[in-house]
Design a protein around this motif. Structure first.
Motif, PDB file in Angstrom:
ATOM      1  N   ALA A 224       2.256  -6.055 -72.997  1.00  0.00           N
ATOM      2  CA  ALA A 224       1.091  -6.831 -72.430  1.00  0.00           C
ATOM      3  C   ALA A 224       0.567  -5.716 -71.853  1.00  0.00           C
ATOM      4  O   ALA A 224      -0.618  -6.543 -72.057  1.00  0.00           O
ATOM      5  CB  ALA A 224       1.859  -7.250 -70.596  1.00  0.00           C
ATOM      6  N   LEU A 225       1.411  -4.527 -72.123  1.00  0.00           N
ATOM      7  CA  LEU A 225      -0.065  -3.719 -71.537  1.00  0.00           C
ATOM      8  C   LEU A 225      -1.096  -3.184 -73.236  1.00  0.00           C
ATOM      9  O   LEU A 225      -2.191  -3.163 -73.021  1.00  0.00           O
ATOM     10  CB  LEU A 225       0.632  -2.038 -71.817  1.00  0.00           C
ATOM     11  N   HIS A 226      -0.892  -3.506 -74.789  1.00  0.00           N
ATOM     12  CA  HIS A 226      -0.947  -3.599 -75.206  1.00  0.00           C
ATOM     13  C   HIS A 226      -2.372  -3.914 -75.481  1.00  0.00           C
ATOM     14  O   HIS A 226      -3.854  -4.323 -75.719  1.00  0.00           O
ATOM     15  CB  HIS A 226      -0.042  -3.720 -77.062  1.00  0.00           C
ATOM     16  N   ARG A 227      -2.376  -5.897 -74.948  1.00  0.00           N
ATOM     17  CA  ARG A 227      -2.593  -6.667 -75.034  1.00  0.00           C
ATOM     18  C   ARG A 227      -4.234  -6.967 -73.783  1.00  0.00           C
ATOM     19  O   ARG A 227      -4.963  -8.152 -73.844  1.00  0.00           O
ATOM     20  CB  ARG A 227      -2.157  -8.172 -75.401  1.00  0.00           C
ATOM     21  N   ALA A 228      -3.696  -6.288 -72.705  1.00  0.00           N
ATOM     22  CA  ALA A 228      -4.023  -6.102 -71.723  1.00  0.00           C
ATOM     23  C   ALA A 228      -5.682  -5.805 -71.674  1.00  0.00           C
ATOM     24  O   ALA A 228      -5.829  -4.428 -72.400  1.00  0.00           O
ATOM     25  CB  ALA A 228      -4.217  -5.740 -69.849  1.00  0.00           C
ATOM     26  N   GLY A 229      -6.847  -6.235 -70.836  1.00  0.00           N
ATOM     27  CA  GLY A 229      -7.704  -5.275 -70.589  1.00  0.00           C
ATOM     28  C   GLY A 229      -7.211  -3.700 -69.860  1.00  0.00           C
ATOM     29  O   GLY A 229      -6.566  -3.242 -69.750  1.00  0.00           O
ATOM     30  N   PRO A 230      -8.923  -3.144 -70.113  1.00  0.00           N
ATOM     31  CA  PRO A 230      -8.918  -1.701 -69.877  1.00  0.00           C
ATOM     32  C   PRO A 230      -8.443  -1.385 -68.374  1.00  0.00           C
ATOM     33  O   PRO A 230      -8.028  -0.504 -67.282  1.00  0.00           O
ATOM     34  CB  PRO A 230     -10.102  -0.990 -69.798  1.00  0.00           C
ATOM     35  N   ALA A 231      -8.732  -2.197 -67.334  1.00  0.00           N
ATOM     36  CA  ALA A 231      -8.794  -1.831 -65.827  1.00  0.00           C
ATOM     37  C   ALA A 231      -7.405  -2.933 -65.681  1.00  0.00           C
ATOM     38  O   ALA A 231      -7.343  -3.393 -64.132  1.00  0.00           O
ATOM     39  CB  ALA A 231      -9.718  -2.649 -65.036  1.00  0.00           C
TER      40      ALA A 231
END
Length: 631
Positions: A224-231
């Motif tokens: 999930a962190l890999h695909r999420a946006g920067p914020a």
């Protein structure tokens, strides 16, 4: 440039003849580190403690010396993947702060690190102004073990392991932690590991066909962190990981704590300022698209319930106890992402608004509908607002003619908008106060007991003839009470205690949400006194009074309490604190939401008792308080 200080602890080898060794923890740490190196390139300071290097002393020292380097604007991240344990709470101090009746600890290679010692260490790392996050991939929210399919690897506490009792480090009524916890599962619940297809994110291929064993939660969170946006915030990241976990396992519910809106959970995970959360999130689970609110939030039926996202609307097809299954209408969301949505249409009857004496337009909100004076619709409405315009003032009245709020000015468009905000706020507040589960099987299982402060052996206070518990000032001193929640049932129940005041504000700071074990007791403010003081807007003097409603919501699964937070109504402050307007500009209104039920089974990790029942049962109870200055 803000830095990310990461302490990554992974333990496969526990040096016990292989009987308690694990397989996926080093893979978890390697994948987490690789993900962080991509997301925080050029600003990551990472330290890994693996297997024999991960002693209790080494972990504690690394938290102090490595994570303690983080300063204002930095992020300090502690990631633990390994065994854990739990033991019975038996001291007064432990029982006060452990409503489940169990204490938890991470298991390092040479023994346990109790959560009551870990918490102050992490809070100490936050003392320099850093944002501190803990990711614990073991069960009991940081205490238990893993298992593989067919082999139970539960680590019971060993003689000599039991640590001395430790109190929480916070002093006074504010005992909330200063770090954010993302835990693999609830207290008392299994968490799992299994083989995943190989990828470059891990450095060990030890599963069948080149696959790699990972903790399901670690794998889901890193993905999930890999695909999420920067914020991406902790709340959004946990929601995405939660959906991924449910696609793989049964009976594992990741946990976010503390979850109060606008706080630690709503800061960008790898640095940045907190931001206002969306009341609802759309995600793709094992049964398709779902929004995380349901019947327990007041939704009834499916037809007519609609949510709006920046990409377009989603329409309900089935409302369950803790979620609403939806279908996107005319657009295709990214199934790997979590999407903010706002409620834009309700299936339940909204509050009726009757206008008289002036041409005021009804504000656009699914919580309100217009009605004619004396109509059957107005007479049968559960909640009625009578708006009488007299000159340049709008009077918002109850059925009996008494005012909800002081008269509001009505001299222009801005005043009309403020009147609309007031009506929406009143509708939100009453929906929370009057939330009722009806004839629930859990009804009466959790008692709300109000006692005089300092006399725990006294019987609980009882309401007077008006149904209120009345407490009086003694001279200039406001009354103090203790509020405890007692689970008299036979199953663990998740409880949140809300405080609703007569200024139409609400919040969950008294008891933000925890499981209370069978026969267990939870205390508001972790046992600190609850001070029943008059608001600053009401001078202390004879005849002054204030009313509060303590509302308990007990359920078999966690509740997200974001929409339960409403600032006290102030006509001079524009806007609703928790409203959120998507790109389409349609108004959104917050509701309570629950976590999702289990998904599919997989190989187990962390053995322990699973709370019985399903997520569908919930119950409510309301206690009315009135604080008065005599005379």
């Amino acid at each position: 440039m803000a830095k990310v200080y990461a302490l990554l602890v992974g333990i496969n080898a526990y040096g016990d003849g292989g009987r308690t060794d694990l397989r996926g923890c080093l893979n978890d740490v390697a994948r987490a580190r690789a993900t962080l190196e991509r997301r925080a390139a050029g600003r990551l300071e990472a330290l890994s403690l693996l297997d024999g290097a991960a002693t209790v002393a080494a972990v504690e020292e690394a938290i102090r010396s490595h994570l303690g380097r983080a300063g204002p604007g930095d992020t300090a991240l502690f990631w633990f993947s390994g065994h854990g344990t739990e033991y019975a709470a038996d001291t007064a101090e432990e029982l006060t702060v452990e409503p489940t009746g169990r204490c938890q600890a991470l298991v390092c290679t040479d023994g346990p690190l109790p959560d009551k010692r870990l918490g102050p260490l992490l809070d100490g790392a936050a003392a320099g102004g850093a944002s501190v996050v803990a990711v614990l991939d073991c069960c009991f929210s940081g205490g238990a073990t893993r298992q593989e399919r067919g082999r139970v690897r539960y680590l019971p506490p060993r003689p000599g392991w039991r640590p001395p009792p430790a109190a929480r480090d916070a002093v006074g009524p504010d005992t909330r932690p200063r770090h954010l916890l993302l835990a693999a599962s609830r207290l008392g619940q299994l968490s799992y590991e299994c083989a995943f297809p190989g990828s470059d994110d891990a450095d060990s291929a030890d599963g069948p066909g080149g696959s790699r064993v990972h903790g399901v939660f670690s794998h889901a969170l890193a993905g999930a962190l890999h695909r999420a946006g920067p914020a991406v915030t902790g709340r959004e990241l946990l929601a995405g990981a939660h959906a991924r976990v449910r696609l793989r396992v049964e009976g594992q519910h990741p946990v976010l704590f503390p979850a109060e809106p606008g706080g630690l959970a709503d800061r960008p995970l790898l640095g940045g300022a907190a931001r206002t959360p969306s009341p609802h999130l759309l995600r793709h689970g094992p049964d398709g698209w779902e929004v995380d609110c349901g019947r327990a939030h007041g939704l009834t039926g499916g037809a007519g319930t609609e949510f709006t996202a920046p990409g377009g609307p989603v329409r309900a097809r089935e409302v369950e106890a803790d979620r609403t299954l939806v279908d996107p209408d005319g657009w295709t969301p990214d199934p790997g992402a979590v999407h903010q949505v706002a409620l834009s249409a309700l299936a339940l009857p909204p509050a009726a608004v009757v206008f008289s004496g002036g041409g005021v337009a009804l504000p656009a909100s699914p919580l309100l509908r217009g009605a004619a004076e004396g109509s059957e619709e107005a007479d049968r409405a559960a909640l009625l607002f009578r708006v009488e315009v007299r000159g340049a003032l709008a009077h918002v009245l109850r059925r009996d003619g008494s005012p909800y709020v002081a008269p509001l000015p009505l001299a222009g468009a801005a005043d009309a908008a403020r009147l609309g905000e007031c009506l929406v706020r009143l509708a939100q507040w009453y929906r929370i106060r009057d939330l009722d589960a009806g004839l629930s099987p859990l009804g009466g299982h959790v008692r709300v007991e109000v006692l005089p402060w300092g006399d725990e052996d006294a019987p609980p206070l009882v309401p007077d003839g008006n149904g209120e518990i009345v407490r009086e000032y003694v001279g200039p001193q406001e009354p103090w009470v203790s509020v405890r929640l007692r689970n008299t049932g036979h199953r663990p129940l998740w409880c949140v205690l809300l405080d609703l005041n007569d200024r139409f504000g609400a919040g969950s700071s008294l008891f933000p949400g925890q499981f209370i074990g069978p026969g267990g007791t939870g205390y508001a403010l972790d046992g600190a006194p609850v001070r029943l003081s008059l608001p600053t807007s009401r001078p202390v003097g004879p005849g002054a009074s204030v009313r509060d409603w303590l509302k308990l919501v007990a359920a078999e699964g966690e509740l997200n309490t974001v929409p339960f937070h409403l600032d006290a109504w102030d006509p001079d402050v524009p806007g609703n604190r928790w409203s959120w307007r998507p790109a389409a500009g349609r108004p959104g209104d917050g509701l309570l939401r629950l976590t999702a039920p289990p998904g599919r089974p997989a190989a187990g990790r962390d053995v322990g008792p699973v709370p019985p029942g399903t997520a569908g049962q919930w119950a409510t109870r309301t206690v009315a308080l009135r604080t008065v200055f005599p005379g």
